[in-house]
Design a protein around this motif. Sequence first.
Motif, mmCIF file in Angstrom:
data_model
loop_
_atom_site.group_PDB
_atom_site.id
_atom_site.type_symbol
_atom_site.label_atom_id
_atom_site.label_comp_id
_atom_site.label_asym_id
_atom_site.label_seq_id
_atom_site.Cartn_x
_atom_site.Cartn_y
_atom_site.Cartn_z
ATOM 1 N N UNK A 1 0.808 -1.218 0.000
ATOM 2 C CA UNK A 1 0.000 0.000 0.000
ATOM 3 C C UNK A 1 0.845 1.273 0.000
ATOM 4 N N UNK A 2 2.078 1.170 -0.531
ATOM 5 C CA UNK A 2 2.964 2.327 -0.653
ATOM 6 C C UNK A 2 3.386 2.863 0.713
ATOM 7 N N UNK A 3 3.316 2.019 1.757
ATOM 8 C CA UNK A 3 3.545 2.497 3.122
ATOM 9 C C UNK A 3 5.022 2.729 3.412
ATOM 10 N N UNK A 4 5.915 1.991 2.739
ATOM 11 C CA UNK A 4 7.362 2.190 2.896
ATOM 12 C C UNK A 4 7.771 2.211 4.377
ATOM 13 N N UNK A 5 7.418 1.134 5.052
ATOM 14 C CA UNK A 5 7.565 1.078 6.515
ATOM 15 C C UNK A 5 8.911 0.498 6.942
ATOM 16 N N UNK A 6 9.980 1.122 6.472
ATOM 17 C CA UNK A 6 11.319 0.673 6.853
ATOM 18 C C UNK A 6 12.291 1.834 6.741
ATOM 19 N N UNK A 7 13.417 1.695 7.398
ATOM 20 C CA UNK A 7 14.539 2.618 7.248
ATOM 21 C C UNK A 7 15.823 1.807 7.215
ATOM 22 N N UNK A 8 16.858 2.388 6.646
ATOM 23 C CA UNK A 8 18.152 1.733 6.538
ATOM 24 C C UNK A 8 19.203 2.640 7.167
ATOM 25 N N UNK B 1 7.656 4.837 12.844
ATOM 26 C CA UNK B 1 7.800 6.124 13.539
ATOM 27 C C UNK B 1 7.312 7.268 12.660
ATOM 28 N N UNK B 2 7.728 7.240 11.383
ATOM 29 C CA UNK B 2 7.329 8.332 10.488
ATOM 30 C C UNK B 2 5.814 8.352 10.281
ATOM 31 N N UNK B 3 5.184 7.186 10.423
ATOM 32 C CA UNK B 3 3.738 7.119 10.223
ATOM 33 C C UNK B 3 2.988 7.701 11.427
ATOM 34 N N UNK B 4 3.614 7.630 12.594
ATOM 35 C CA UNK B 4 3.063 8.333 13.748
ATOM 36 C C UNK B 4 3.086 9.835 13.476
ATOM 37 N N UNK B 5 4.190 10.317 12.913
ATOM 38 C CA UNK B 5 4.286 11.739 12.569
ATOM 39 C C UNK B 5 3.273 12.114 11.490
ATOM 40 N N UNK B 6 3.046 11.198 10.552
ATOM 41 C CA UNK B 6 2.059 11.444 9.505
ATOM 42 C C UNK B 6 0.674 11.679 10.119
ATOM 43 N N UNK B 7 0.331 10.851 11.114
ATOM 44 C CA UNK B 7 -0.956 11.018 11.787
ATOM 45 C C UNK B 7 -1.074 12.384 12.433
ATOM 46 N N UNK C 1 -3.974 7.463 13.961
ATOM 47 C CA UNK C 1 -3.390 6.303 13.287
ATOM 48 C C UNK C 1 -2.785 5.299 14.263
ATOM 49 N N UNK C 2 -2.793 5.617 15.552
ATOM 50 C CA UNK C 2 -2.093 4.792 16.538
ATOM 51 C C UNK C 2 -2.617 3.357 16.613
ATOM 52 N N UNK C 3 -3.938 3.130 16.672
ATOM 53 C CA UNK C 3 -4.417 1.736 16.718
ATOM 54 C C UNK C 3 -3.926 0.914 15.523
ATOM 55 N N UNK C 4 -3.887 1.524 14.359
ATOM 56 C CA UNK C 4 -3.405 0.816 13.177
ATOM 57 C C UNK C 4 -1.902 0.550 13.278
ATOM 58 N N UNK C 5 -1.147 1.561 13.681
ATOM 59 C CA UNK C 5 0.310 1.412 13.805
ATOM 60 C C UNK C 5 0.665 0.312 14.799
#
Length: 247
Positions: free
Chosen positions: A41-48, A84-90, A97-101
């Motif tokens: 879903x284009x979430x890109x839920x990783x970092x390197x 983490x970035x998705x928490x910031x997105x919310x 978005x917390x329950x989903x995260x």
Amino acid sequence: MNSVIETIVNHRSIRSFEDKPLTREQIEVIVKSAQAASTSSYIQAYSIIGVTDPEKKKKLAELAGNQSYVEENGHFFVFCADLFRHQLIGQMEGKDVIPSIESTEKFMVALIDASLAAQNASLAAESLGLGICYIGGIRNNLKEVGNILNIPERVIPLFGLAVGYPKNTTDKKPRLPLAHVYHENEYNITNYDQQLTDYNNLISRYYKERTGGKRTDTWTAQMANMLEKKSRMYMKDYVEGQKLNKQ
């Protein structure tokens, strides 16, 4: 067989590298290749995280079980599941978005996304004539790894990837037979025991030839011995402490 498939099937882990760092261009190509991987879903839920600091690499090598190739390589990457970035997105978008995260589903998505990215990175590195070795040992003590890498909440370092110019090339280990791994239409356990027995014989011969008869153990014996020992049993508490996989 084309060059891409040749690169894939010729993979083997490299644990001895020349003392030669990767160039900035090589690092960027590897990371861009990782980013080109599929993502749910284009979430890109990783970092390197690329680790170049000698002291950090030395400490990570110790935490990973004193694996010298964590410290001595051309470049060391750490792949992280990252929500983490998705928490910031919310917060940016004013959405809860917390329950989903914190769900198991999104945790799995982050793990899968990071793994797909890492495999793309590995293939890119190997196509450049470099060698790679995945390092699961960083999970021996993720709290300390988190301190070294300044990991925020909702981020979990999953594994390292040592990349560099191979000093020594090892033999390729035989994989499980295709019939044991690939099923059509339904999971088929017919002849499972015999397939494992045949594979054991293959692996035993592989080790015997590789070690001049000093080692003849089987795959099932290796796996049973490994699985009998409990390891990293703190993981559930650590993951929940990072506010992931909570519901």
